[in-house]
Design an enzyme around this catalytic site. Sequence first.
Site, short mmCIF file in Angstrom:
data_model
loop_
_atom_site.label_atom_id
_atom_site.label_comp_id
_atom_site.label_asym_id
_atom_site.label_seq_id
_atom_site.Cartn_x
_atom_site.Cartn_y
_atom_site.Cartn_z
N HIS A 1 -3.28 6.96 2.24
CA HIS A 1 -3.70 5.65 1.76
C HIS A 1 -5.06 5.35 2.39
O HIS A 1 -5.24 5.47 3.60
CB HIS A 1 -2.66 4.61 2.15
CG HIS A 1 -3.15 3.21 1.99
ND1 HIS A 1 -3.77 2.78 0.84
CD2 HIS A 1 -3.14 2.15 2.84
CE1 HIS A 1 -4.11 1.52 1.00
NE2 HIS A 1 -3.75 1.11 2.19
N ASN B 1 -10.12 -0.45 0.55
CA ASN B 1 -8.66 -0.32 0.46
C ASN B 1 -8.18 -0.93 -0.85
O ASN B 1 -8.19 -2.15 -1.00
CB ASN B 1 -8.04 -1.03 1.67
CG ASN B 1 -6.51 -1.05 1.66
OD1 ASN B 1 -5.89 -0.75 0.65
ND2 ASN B 1 -5.93 -1.40 2.78
N CYS C 1 0.82 -1.22 0.00
CA CYS C 1 0.00 0.00 0.00
C CYS C 1 0.85 1.27 0.00
O CYS C 1 0.31 2.37 -0.14
CB CYS C 1 -0.94 0.00 1.19
SG CYS C 1 -2.00 -1.45 1.20
N1 ACO Z 1 -17.63 -8.04 11.42
C1 ACO Z 1 -17.99 -8.17 12.71
N2 ACO Z 1 -17.11 -8.38 13.70
C2 ACO Z 1 -15.80 -8.44 13.35
C3 ACO Z 1 -15.36 -8.30 12.02
C4 ACO Z 1 -16.33 -8.08 11.04
N3 ACO Z 1 -16.05 -7.93 9.73
N4 ACO Z 1 -14.02 -8.39 11.99
C5 ACO Z 1 -13.61 -8.59 13.24
N5 ACO Z 1 -14.68 -8.62 14.07
C6 ACO Z 1 -14.72 -8.81 15.53
C7 ACO Z 1 -13.51 -9.53 16.04
O1 ACO Z 1 -13.68 -10.93 15.96
C8 ACO Z 1 -13.44 -9.03 17.46
O2 ACO Z 1 -14.36 -9.76 18.22
P1 ACO Z 1 -13.98 -10.19 19.74
O3 ACO Z 1 -13.80 -8.89 20.46
O4 ACO Z 1 -15.17 -10.97 20.15
O5 ACO Z 1 -12.71 -10.97 19.62
C9 ACO Z 1 -13.96 -7.61 17.37
O6 ACO Z 1 -14.70 -7.53 16.13
C10 ACO Z 1 -12.87 -6.56 17.37
O7 ACO Z 1 -11.86 -6.96 16.43
P2 ACO Z 1 -10.60 -6.06 16.15
O8 ACO Z 1 -9.72 -6.75 15.14
O9 ACO Z 1 -10.00 -5.62 17.43
O10 ACO Z 1 -11.33 -4.80 15.47
P3 ACO Z 1 -10.74 -3.41 15.16
O11 ACO Z 1 -11.52 -2.38 15.81
O12 ACO Z 1 -9.23 -3.39 15.34
O13 ACO Z 1 -11.01 -3.28 13.60
C11 ACO Z 1 -9.82 -3.48 11.52
C12 ACO Z 1 -10.44 -4.22 12.69
C13 ACO Z 1 -10.92 -2.71 10.82
C14 ACO Z 1 -9.21 -4.49 10.57
C15 ACO Z 1 -8.75 -2.49 12.04
O14 ACO Z 1 -7.90 -3.16 12.94
C16 ACO Z 1 -7.93 -1.89 10.95
O15 ACO Z 1 -8.40 -1.14 10.11
N6 ACO Z 1 -6.61 -2.15 10.95
C17 ACO Z 1 -5.73 -1.55 9.98
C18 ACO Z 1 -5.79 -2.27 8.68
C19 ACO Z 1 -4.98 -1.47 7.65
O16 ACO Z 1 -4.97 -0.27 7.71
N7 ACO Z 1 -4.31 -2.09 6.71
C20 ACO Z 1 -3.55 -1.20 5.82
C21 ACO Z 1 -2.54 -1.85 5.15
S1 ACO Z 1 -3.19 -2.89 3.93
C22 ACO Z 1 -1.87 -3.36 2.90
O17 ACO Z 1 -0.75 -2.96 3.02
C23 ACO Z 1 -2.20 -4.38 1.86
#
Ligand code: ACO
Length: 335
Positions: free
Chosen positions: A260, A290, A118
């Site tokens: 990004h 993304n 990315c």
């Molecule tokens: N729907 C419902 N619940 C979900 C989902 C979903 N799609 N995905 C995860 N959950 C649940 C999890 O199981 C977890 O449940 P639990 O608490 O019972 O264990 C809860 O939601 C919280 O999960 P987290 O992973 O802590 O959620 P978070 O608030 O961190 O959001 C996310 C996840 C959106 C992926 C976030 O961490 C994020 O955006 N991270 C950055 C990703 C990124 O920017 N990548 C960029 C680089 S990409 C590249 O280089 C190719």
Amino acid sequence: MKDTFKQFGIAIAGSGSATPTATLDNDQLSQLVDTSDEWITTRTGIRMRHVATPEETLGQLAARAGRDAIAMANLSPEDIDLIVLATSTPDDLFGSAAKIQGEIGATRAVAFDLTAACSGFVFGMVTAAQFIRTGVYRNVLLIGADILSRWVDWDDRATCILFGDGAGAVVMRAREDRDRLLGFSLHSNGQKNHTLNLSQQAESRGLLTGLEVGRGQYRPITMNGREVYRFAVDKVPEVISKALYHAHLTTDAIDWLLLHQANQRIMDSVAERLEIPTEKVISNLAKYGNTSAASIPLALDEAVREGKIKAGDRIAVSGFGAGLTWGAAIFEWGI
Ligand code: ACO
């Protein structure tokens, strides 16, 4: 001794973009995995994404974006000296840039792929700038394109909701009288490589007694979302500040913050830490998700064509992602 070395300035002269026609919204995704529109929207800001059909190729998307960027720059394909294709998902592991060169008809150009996930577009912009500054090439087509839908685990709700497909491009040109690329900063940290991968997992194949080779294949994307999130909100404000320092500018001199497009919460947090007001933040994540190396030029092209970004506007862009890699560049839009 007479100093004969001449440095050229850089202009960002045109942009283009392309996305596949098919779309997938959050409600449709909730038929595939245990999720909801409400969860995806509040945690990420994404509402839908565009996804390529099996027949669509990365080369087609990239060529469409590239042609439009060349046209906006008032150039023809034969004027292009270099094509840099930033992608992690080439149609061919040997590289896709040369095929795109052929499709566009950029007969004079040399073309190669560059991989930095990315961050690919920002790394590509800085790479292209080195060739222009030193007088080697005058007109460079930089394309960021990815089809991550092919590499997502569609059973993993933590990652499949995030990604979409697309391509974006800019034309960078040499200028003798001024330099519109004002500053940049690039970084990587391989010690955190395990947090985000699309890695080779070769299957063993016995060739002869005592001799095994691996049959090439890749595992779907794996990501530690929380760690990548923390990394982004920590490193992105820092790298933008470094690029601003090199540009001898402070954040109030910036017209647009274009990050990004990974997560709206990341964009909001970075803007807040840099004290950049939300109306200066460019975001089209809700419509595309993304799109990896495509996300910055795709959002740039939309904002330019909508008349939001105008000639001379100062833009801070920052890419971050797998590697881990991150980078920022400060430039003024237009010739
Ligand atoms: N729907 C419902 N619940 C979900 C989902 C979903 N799609 N995905 C995860 N959950 C649940 C999890 O199981 C977890 O449940 P639990 O608490 O019972 O264990 C809860 O939601 C919280 O999960 P987290 O992973 O802590 O959620 P978070 O608030 O961190 O959001 C996310 C996840 C959106 C992926 C976030 O961490 C994020 O955006 N991270 C950055 C990703 C990124 O920017 N990548 C960029 C680089 S990409 C590249 O280089 C190719």
